[in-house]
Write an enzyme that holds these catalytic residues in place. Structure first.
Site, PDB file in Angstrom:
ATOM      1  N   LEU A  49      -0.040 -32.528  16.830  1.00 53.93           N
ATOM      2  CA  LEU A  49       1.278 -33.155  16.734  1.00 53.93           C
ATOM      3  C   LEU A  49       2.176 -32.104  16.087  1.00 53.93           C
ATOM      4  O   LEU A  49       1.817 -31.502  15.078  1.00 53.93           O
ATOM      5  CB  LEU A  49       1.189 -34.413  15.866  1.00 53.93           C
ATOM      6  CG  LEU A  49       2.339 -35.415  15.872  1.00 53.93           C
ATOM      7  CD1 LEU A  49       2.658 -35.892  17.275  1.00 53.93           C
ATOM      8  CD2 LEU A  49       1.999 -36.599  14.983  1.00 53.93           C
ATOM      9  N   ASP A  50       3.333 -31.842  16.687  1.00 53.43           N
ATOM     10  CA  ASP A  50       4.242 -30.810  16.187  1.00 53.43           C
ATOM     11  C   ASP A  50       4.511 -30.950  14.691  1.00 53.43           C
ATOM     12  O   ASP A  50       4.602 -32.074  14.187  1.00 53.43           O
ATOM     13  CB  ASP A  50       5.600 -30.899  16.907  1.00 53.43           C
ATOM     14  CG  ASP A  50       5.571 -30.229  18.268  1.00 53.43           C
ATOM     15  OD1 ASP A  50       4.526 -29.689  18.633  1.00 53.43           O
ATOM     16  OD2 ASP A  50       6.614 -30.251  18.949  1.00 53.43           O
ATOM     17  N   PRO A  51       4.679 -29.826  13.953  1.00 57.03           N
ATOM     18  CA  PRO A  51       5.079 -29.929  12.537  1.00 57.03           C
ATOM     19  C   PRO A  51       6.359 -30.737  12.346  1.00 57.03           C
ATOM     20  O   PRO A  51       6.515 -31.424  11.334  1.00 57.03           O
ATOM     21  CB  PRO A  51       5.283 -28.461  12.137  1.00 57.03           C
ATOM     22  CG  PRO A  51       4.360 -27.696  13.038  1.00 57.03           C
ATOM     23  CD  PRO A  51       4.397 -28.434  14.350  1.00 57.03           C
ATOM     24  N   ALA A  53       7.192 -33.297  14.026  1.00 56.24           N
ATOM     25  CA  ALA A  53       6.942 -34.691  14.394  1.00 56.24           C
ATOM     26  C   ALA A  53       6.158 -35.386  13.291  1.00 56.24           C
ATOM     27  O   ALA A  53       5.418 -34.756  12.537  1.00 56.24           O
ATOM     28  CB  ALA A  53       6.170 -34.757  15.709  1.00 56.24           C
TER      29      ALA A  53
END
Length: 318
Positions: A49-51, A53
């Site tokens: 999961l993107d930083p 996000a």
């Protein structure tokens, strides 16, 4: 003189922790923090999961890591906000502005675009992603100012809702198949509206059958004692909740765990969760074909013993 660091005594921990990943943490940073708090020997996550996000990030410990791939392939639901009229190099608020256009969006425009992006679509993966090209992540090329060719991907937007928050901001709620990039979806929606866009926030609110209400924050974990942290773990079989279920007697269970096929009056099934009766325990996954139960990913006897012992200790704790 600095005091020597205390070495954490690791232990066998088995199960699934549903973490509400905080903003700014990479998935691996969040995993390592939770692993340290649980003193777990082995851990892995079910996809990054993107930083930038937040939201649902299932973390797997011990025997549960054997089934993490199942949730890499799971459908996911995201809630995002997008700023219209401004495109950035990264598709989010961290990137430099590369284009600005006026915003003239009516309700019927949102309805048109919502219909346009619902169902099977094709996406070109963004340069700022962890997807690899020749063994190197695309974001590494992007940092070097190099753009590489990316093949379009077929993905499915199962459900899409686009709502106006303000004149230049929209809310996007999207349930999507694996491999869907929400930043790219936001950018493509902006282009279809004729003004461009970038994401200003992104939150994953569900993955597979797991939802945000089940999650715990890192801050909450830090405030717990060890027993409370362990109590937050779901059993490994939570990862196979949608599978058909087969229960084996003691003799068949032992042979199944050794990798042998078993015969029975079972209907054909691609995804089966297998349990034993004595003791009652999750044994692993399998599939059934022509009356044969064919082993897939299996727990080993030591893992099963550790899981049963941990359960007994938890029940004995007042």
């Amino acid at each position: 003189m600095n005091a020597p660091r205390t070495r954490v005594q690791r232990r066998p921990v088995h199960g699934v922790l549903l973490l509400d990943k905080p903003l700014g943490f990479s998935s691996n940073q969040a995993l390592q923090k939770a692993k340290w708090l649980l003193r777990a020997e082995k851990a892995g996550h079910t996809g990054t999961l993107d930083p930038l996000a937040t939201g649902v990030l299932p973390l797997c410990f011990g025997a549960a890591t054997k089934f993490s791939q199942l949730h890499l392939d799971a459908d996911k639901t995201y809630e995002a906000t997008a700023r219209l009229g401004i495109k950035t190099a990264t598709g989010d608020a961290e990137g430099e502005v590369i284009a600005e256009r006026p915003v003239h969006v009516a309700a019927e425009d949102l309805e048109r675009v919502q219909a346009q992006f619902t169902g099977p679509i094709r996406q070109v993966p963004p340069m700022h992603s962890a997807l690899k090209k020749d063994g190197k992540a695309l974001y590494e090329y992007a940092r070097e100012g190099v753009e590489v060719e990316r093949a379009p991907r077929d993905v499915v937007i199962h459900k899409l809702e686009i709502r106006t928050i303000s004149e230049d901001t929209i809310r996007i709620l999207a349930s999507v198949s694996k491999g869907t990039y929400i930043r790219t979806l936001g950018e493509d929606i902006g282009e279809a509206l004729g003004c461009g866009a970038h994401l200003t926030s992104l939150r994953r609110i569900a993955t597979g059958g797991f939802v945000e209400a089940q999650c715990v924050t890192i801050e909450a974990l830090e405030a717990m004692d060890e027993e409370e942290r362990l109590a937050r773990l779901l059993p490994a079989e939570a990862l196979v909740d949608g599978h058909s279920r087969v229960t084996l007697g003691t003799e068949d269970a032992a042979r199944f765990l050794s990798g042998l096929r078993r015969r029975g009056a079972w209907a054909d099934a691609d995804e089966v969760a297998v349990f034993g009766t004595q003791p009652p325990a999750f044994l692993g996954t399998a599939h059934v074909k022509a009356g044969e139960l064919i082993p897939g990913r299996l727990l080993n006897p030591i893992e099963i013993q550790q899981i049963l012992l941990n359960a007994q200790q938890t029940e004995a704790t007042p």
